[in-house]
Design an enzyme around this catalytic site. Structure first.
Site, PDB file in Angstrom:
ATOM      1  N   GLU A  48       0.861  -1.187   0.000  1.00  0.00           N
ATOM      2  CA  GLU A  48       0.000   0.000   0.000  1.00  0.00           C
ATOM      3  C   GLU A  48       0.893   1.230   0.000  1.00  0.00           C
ATOM      4  O   GLU A  48       1.582   1.515   0.979  1.00  0.00           O
ATOM      5  CB  GLU A  48      -0.910   0.019   1.224  1.00  0.00           C
ATOM      6  CG  GLU A  48      -1.787   1.272   1.307  1.00  0.00           C
ATOM      7  CD  GLU A  48      -2.512   1.411   2.633  1.00  0.00           C
ATOM      8  OE1 GLU A  48      -2.786   2.561   3.037  1.00  0.00           O
ATOM      9  OE2 GLU A  48      -2.802   0.377   3.265  1.00  0.00           O
ATOM     10  N   ARG A  52       0.639  10.422   0.085  1.00  0.00           N
ATOM     11  CA  ARG A  52       1.021  11.529   0.964  1.00  0.00           C
ATOM     12  C   ARG A  52       2.162  12.360   0.417  1.00  0.00           C
ATOM     13  O   ARG A  52       2.545  13.365   1.021  1.00  0.00           O
ATOM     14  CB  ARG A  52       1.410  10.986   2.348  1.00  0.00           C
ATOM     15  CG  ARG A  52       0.319  10.204   3.043  1.00  0.00           C
ATOM     16  CD  ARG A  52       0.790   9.704   4.395  1.00  0.00           C
ATOM     17  NE  ARG A  52      -0.127   8.723   4.959  1.00  0.00           N
ATOM     18  CZ  ARG A  52       0.099   8.045   6.079  1.00  0.00           C
ATOM     19  NH1 ARG A  52       1.218   8.258   6.744  1.00  0.00           N
ATOM     20  NH2 ARG A  52      -0.777   7.166   6.522  1.00  0.00           N
ATOM     21  N   LYS A 136     -10.863  -1.522   6.514  1.00  0.00           N
ATOM     22  CA  LYS A 136      -9.616  -1.250   7.208  1.00  0.00           C
ATOM     23  C   LYS A 136      -9.974  -0.709   8.593  1.00  0.00           C
ATOM     24  O   LYS A 136     -10.663   0.301   8.707  1.00  0.00           O
ATOM     25  CB  LYS A 136      -8.817  -0.216   6.415  1.00  0.00           C
ATOM     26  CG  LYS A 136      -7.601   0.360   7.123  1.00  0.00           C
ATOM     27  CD  LYS A 136      -6.964   1.415   6.220  1.00  0.00           C
ATOM     28  CE  LYS A 136      -5.817   2.119   6.909  1.00  0.00           C
ATOM     29  NZ  LYS A 136      -5.156   3.096   6.005  1.00  0.00           N
TER      30      LYS A 136
END
Length: 215
Positions: A48, A52, A136
């Site tokens: 993943e 950012r 999640k």
């Protein structure tokens, strides 16, 4: 031998490839391929990459093209535009820290497997009402840890989770022992500093230890 995951693979297929999905922040797109290869050498076949940094989308594109054995997901997806850009870059799946109706609609429109974030029963109920059965659990430790996720498993018996946030190599087996956990997200496998240092051998060793974790 590692195999390429079909682009229409289900979340179950994605989340059961390995016990740990590395959660990674990349500052330089040039590090994407050596990182993916280091993870693959260690036995992990999913990653993943969080959206950012400005390098994230280029990194996803490079891994998807050069290391197709790795299922590369886009994490920290916060908007429809990010979901669309991640899909265009070649992401295999999308991950969000939380979920709103607008974001869930956008994720559905991209026709990729997606893992929406949740931390409470109310948020989980909203996902359940939409027919979603994977989430999640984030931030896992801060949101109540193992006792909280175990408790949520009673009213939401059909839900399956990838808890992420505050989990390390020592605590991961306890999370994986939960019947409603398919895998965990782990940022310890490839830290920002290790990537900056080009510590690919160390990352491979950490990936190998993570790949060996079982409930």
């Amino acid at each position: 031998m590692s195999t390429v995951l079909h682009p229409t693979a289900t979340l179950d297929a994605l989340l059961t490839r390995d016990p740990v999905v590395p959660v990674v922040v990349l500052d330089k797109a040039a590090d994407a391929i050596p990182l993916a290869q280091a993870l693959l050498d260690g036995g992990l076949r999913s990653i993943e990459l969080t959206l950012r940094t400005p390098a994230a989308l280029s990194a996803i594109e490079r891994i998807a093209s050069a290391v197709p054995e790795i299922a590369v997901g886009a994490g920290t997806v916060l908007s429809a535009a990010q979901a669309r850009d991640a899909r265009t870059a070649g992401a295999s799946f999308l991950v969000t820290p939380g979920a709103t109706e607008r974001l869930l609609d956008a994720l559905t429109d991209e026709e990729l497997p997606f893992l929406p974030g949740c931390a409470t029963a109310s948020e989980l109920l909203a996902l359940h009402e939409r027919g979603l059965r994977h989430a999640k659990f984030f931030p896992a430790v801060a949101a109540g840890g193992i006792p909280a996720l175990r408790a949520l498993g009673a009213p939401f018996a059909e839900m399956r989770f990838c808890p992420t946030g505050g989990i390390d190599v020592a605590s991961a087996p306890d999370w994986l022992a939960l019947s409603n956990v398919l895998c965990v997200g782990g940022s310890w496998i490839a830290t920002r500093q290790q990537i900056a240092d080009g510590a690919w051998k160390q990352i491979s060793e950490q990936a190998r230890a993570a790949a060996a974790l079982r409930a």
